[in-house]
Design an enzyme around this catalytic site. Structure first.
Site, PDB file in Angstrom:
ATOM      1  N   HIS A 125       0.830  -1.218   0.000  1.00 16.92           N
ATOM      2  CA  HIS A 125       0.000   0.000   0.000  1.00 16.92           C
ATOM      3  C   HIS A 125       0.862   1.266   0.000  1.00 16.92           C
ATOM      4  O   HIS A 125       0.379   2.353   0.319  1.00 16.92           O
ATOM      5  CB  HIS A 125      -0.964  -0.003   1.197  1.00 16.92           C
ATOM      6  CG  HIS A 125      -2.089  -0.988   1.037  1.00 16.92           C
ATOM      7  ND1 HIS A 125      -2.931  -1.355   2.062  1.00 16.92           N
ATOM      8  CD2 HIS A 125      -2.521  -1.684  -0.062  1.00 16.92           C
ATOM      9  CE1 HIS A 125      -3.827  -2.234   1.613  1.00 16.92           C
ATOM     10  NE2 HIS A 125      -3.585  -2.449   0.341  1.00 16.92           N
ATOM     11  N   CYS A 151       2.078  18.724   9.690  1.00 19.45           N
ATOM     12  CA  CYS A 151       0.838  18.649  10.489  1.00 19.45           C
ATOM     13  C   CYS A 151       0.646  19.928  11.295  1.00 19.45           C
ATOM     14  O   CYS A 151      -0.474  20.455  11.383  1.00 19.45           O
ATOM     15  CB  CYS A 151       0.875  17.443  11.432  1.00 19.45           C
ATOM     16  SG  CYS A 151       0.720  15.894  10.548  1.00 19.45           S
ATOM     17  N   CYS A 156      -2.378  25.124  11.984  1.00 15.51           N
ATOM     18  CA  CYS A 156      -2.457  26.606  12.034  1.00 15.51           C
ATOM     19  C   CYS A 156      -3.323  27.129  10.888  1.00 15.51           C
ATOM     20  O   CYS A 156      -4.133  28.035  11.075  1.00 15.51           O
ATOM     21  CB  CYS A 156      -1.078  27.245  11.890  1.00 15.51           C
ATOM     22  SG  CYS A 156      -0.035  26.908  13.281  1.00 15.51           S
ATOM     23  N   GLY A 216      -2.108  -9.060  12.799  1.00 18.26           N
ATOM     24  CA  GLY A 216      -2.800  -7.777  12.961  1.00 18.26           C
ATOM     25  C   GLY A 216      -3.495  -7.251  11.727  1.00 18.26           C
ATOM     26  O   GLY A 216      -3.427  -6.069  11.443  1.00 18.26           O
ATOM     27  N   GLU A 245      -9.283 -11.602  15.363  1.00 20.71           N
ATOM     28  CA  GLU A 245      -9.532 -12.278  14.076  1.00 20.71           C
ATOM     29  C   GLU A 245      -8.649 -13.510  13.936  1.00 20.71           C
ATOM     30  O   GLU A 245      -7.447 -13.435  14.185  1.00 20.71           O
ATOM     31  CB  GLU A 245      -9.158 -11.345  12.905  1.00 20.71           C
ATOM     32  CG  GLU A 245      -9.899 -10.036  12.881  1.00 20.71           C
ATOM     33  CD  GLU A 245     -11.139 -10.088  12.010  1.00 20.71           C
ATOM     34  OE1 GLU A 245     -11.349 -11.097  11.300  1.00 20.71           O
ATOM     35  OE2 GLU A 245     -11.901  -9.112  12.073  1.00 20.71           O
ATOM     36  N   ALA A 257       0.181  -8.507  19.256  1.00 21.58           N
ATOM     37  CA  ALA A 257       1.445  -8.898  18.611  1.00 21.58           C
ATOM     38  C   ALA A 257       2.637  -8.725  19.554  1.00 21.58           C
ATOM     39  O   ALA A 257       3.544  -9.555  19.571  1.00 21.58           O
ATOM     40  CB  ALA A 257       1.646  -8.073  17.343  1.00 21.58           C
TER      41      ALA A 257
HETATM   42  P1  OAD Z   1      -7.912  -3.405  10.202  1.00 24.38           P
HETATM   43  O1  OAD Z   1      -8.217  -2.240  11.076  1.00 24.38           O
HETATM   44  O2  OAD Z   1      -8.958  -3.840   9.237  1.00 24.38           O
HETATM   45  O3  OAD Z   1      -7.550  -4.657  11.096  1.00 24.38           O
HETATM   46  C1  OAD Z   1      -6.652  -4.545  12.180  1.00 24.38           C
HETATM   47  C2  OAD Z   1      -6.514  -5.884  12.860  1.00 24.38           C
HETATM   48  O4  OAD Z   1      -5.545  -5.739  13.888  1.00 24.38           O
HETATM   49  C3  OAD Z   1      -7.805  -6.386  13.530  1.00 24.38           C
HETATM   50  O5  OAD Z   1      -8.005  -7.745  13.187  1.00 24.38           O
HETATM   51  C4  OAD Z   1      -7.503  -6.243  15.033  1.00 24.38           C
HETATM   52  O6  OAD Z   1      -8.138  -7.248  15.824  1.00 24.38           O
HETATM   53  C5  OAD Z   1      -5.990  -6.416  15.037  1.00 24.38           C
HETATM   54  N1  OAD Z   1      -5.284  -5.840  16.208  1.00 24.38           N
HETATM   55  C6  OAD Z   1      -5.605  -4.779  16.979  1.00 24.38           C
HETATM   56  N2  OAD Z   1      -4.659  -4.570  17.919  1.00 24.38           N
HETATM   57  C7  OAD Z   1      -3.711  -5.533  17.733  1.00 24.38           C
HETATM   58  C8  OAD Z   1      -2.482  -5.852  18.381  1.00 24.38           C
HETATM   59  N3  OAD Z   1      -2.012  -5.145  19.415  1.00 24.38           N
HETATM   60  N4  OAD Z   1      -1.762  -6.910  17.910  1.00 24.38           N
HETATM   61  C9  OAD Z   1      -2.227  -7.654  16.866  1.00 24.38           C
HETATM   62  N5  OAD Z   1      -3.374  -7.387  16.229  1.00 24.38           N
HETATM   63  C10 OAD Z   1      -4.113  -6.348  16.644  1.00 24.38           C
HETATM   64  O7  OAD Z   1      -6.536  -3.064   9.471  1.00 24.38           O
HETATM   65  P2  OAD Z   1      -5.885  -3.767   8.195  1.00 24.38           P
HETATM   66  O8  OAD Z   1      -6.274  -5.183   8.094  1.00 24.38           O
HETATM   67  O9  OAD Z   1      -4.460  -3.420   8.188  1.00 24.38           O
HETATM   68  O10 OAD Z   1      -5.862   0.173   3.153  1.00 24.38           O
HETATM   69  O11 OAD Z   1      -6.599  -2.961   7.031  1.00 24.38           O
HETATM   70  C11 OAD Z   1      -6.212  -3.223   5.725  1.00 24.38           C
HETATM   71  C12 OAD Z   1      -6.309  -1.998   4.878  1.00 24.38           C
HETATM   72  O12 OAD Z   1      -7.572  -1.352   5.079  1.00 24.38           O
HETATM   73  C13 OAD Z   1      -5.315  -0.900   5.209  1.00 24.38           C
HETATM   74  O13 OAD Z   1      -4.051  -1.119   4.666  1.00 24.38           O
HETATM   75  C14 OAD Z   1      -5.962   0.301   4.586  1.00 24.38           C
HETATM   76  C15 OAD Z   1      -7.366   0.087   5.085  1.00 24.38           C
HETATM   77  O14 OAD Z   1      -8.375   0.665   4.347  1.00 24.38           O
HETATM   78  C16 OAD Z   1      -6.006   1.242   2.349  1.00 24.38           C
HETATM   79  O15 OAD Z   1      -6.257   2.339   2.790  1.00 24.38           O
HETATM   80  C17 OAD Z   1      -5.853   0.939   0.898  1.00 24.38           C
END
Ligand code: OAD
Length: 271
Positions: A125, A151, A156, A216, A245, A257
């Site tokens: 990404h 940022c 501002c 994650g 998940e 993690a």
């Molecule tokens: P998500 O927010 O969909 O999923 C995050 C995952 O991390 C969930 O399954 C949580 O349970 C898990 N999680 C939370 N805290 C954690 C921890 N401390 N250790 C391990 N796991 C943990 O995020 P992504 O799957 O990364 O793309 O989302 C994929 C894509 O959706 C992103 O890259 C972005 C977004 O839209 C674009 O913008 C193109």
């Protein structure tokens, strides 16, 4: 290692006997570095609906109507990443490389795997630290300091009148136009192609590993979510590390993690 669960022992045995390991990561691996995830309760897309903020078209429309809201979005996306440092999870993943052939495929744009020492990272990404042309050609790098300063300038700019032009001026280090050339952060939004050559390499890596560690990610966003599918079809064993998940993996190490991975790596090393 008396306290290790049977799942952790099994996962360690799979990893220990693998020739090639792929670690496929999402926002959760950076959660303990202070970067919000997207789909958790407090997630990014809960605060900023994707229809308005996840595409360039949506963002442009929102900026014309509500520039202050887009400023809030940009700051919420950029500032935590600019200020973050690798977590115990990132460190454990990089440590795996000292005894195994490891490739990291990440959906994250924060470069924390590289900072933790991982040497092969496919950023499918893209990355917030590259500025690219409208066609995706690399133009220049920005530092954490420059992102933080940007940022502050945007903050501002939205406090006064003529918000949108002042915001664009404030953001000029990372996006805008010079002459006829438009430039922007090197990140992939919805509806855009994944970054190359990272995506092609990632597909090859996924099809060529014995074990895939899925850390994650909700694995709901395509085509990134193809990674575990490709690995499984090629005969790899799948292990999920996530508090919520299981990603359809054979083994689910349930937890954050930063706790699960260091314990798993200790087990693989045989400490
Ligand atoms: P998500 O927010 O969909 O999923 C995050 C995952 O991390 C969930 O399954 C949580 O349970 C898990 N999680 C939370 N805290 C954690 C921890 N401390 N250790 C391990 N796991 C943990 O995020 P992504 O799957 O990364 O793309 O989302 C994929 C894509 O959706 C992103 O890259 C972005 C977004 O839209 C674009 O913008 C193109």
């Amino acid at each position: 290692m008396a306290g290790c669960s049977p799942e952790t022992r099994r996962a360690a045995a799979w990893i220990g006997s693998a020739r090639r390991v792929v670690v496929f990561t999402g926002a959760g691996v950076s959660a303990e570095s202070g970067i919000p995830t997207f789909r958790d309760e407090e997630g990014f897309w809960q605060r900023f609906p994707p229809e308005q903020f996840a595409t360039w078209g949506g963002l442009t429309k929102t900026a014309l109507r509500e520039p202050a809201r887009v400023a809030e979005f940009v700051i919420a996306l950029v500032e935590p990443i600019a200020k973050a440092a690798p977590s115990r999870g990132h460190a454990a993943i990089s440590e795996l490389e000292s005894f195994l052939d490891v490739k990291v495929i990440t959906q994250n744009i924060d470069e924390l795997h590289q900072e933790a020492g991982s040497s092969t990272v496919r950023e499918i990404h893209g990355t917030l630290f590259d500025v690219v042309s409208a066609e995706g050609r690399f133009l220049w790098r920005v530092s954490r300091r420059e992102l933080i300063d940007t940022c502050e300038r945007i903050r501002c700019a939205v406090s006064g009148v003529l918000k949108l032009p002042r915001m664009l001026l404030a953001a000029r280090r990372i996006m805008g136009w010079s002459g006829r050339r438009v430039y922007r952060p090197g990140i992939v939004l919805f509806g855009e192609s994944l970054r190359e050559p990272d995506w092609s390499h990632a597909q090859l890596d996924a099809g060529n590993c014995d074990v895939m560690l899925i850390v994650g990610t909700s694995a709901r966003v395509w085509p990134a979510a193809e990674m575990p599918v490709i690995a499984r079809e090629a005969g790899a064993k799948l292990i999920a590390v996530d508090p919520v998940e299981d990603s359809g993996a054979e083994l689910w190490l349930r937890g954050p993690a930063g706790e699960v991975l260091p314990e798993l790596i200790r087990m693989v090393r045989g400490d």
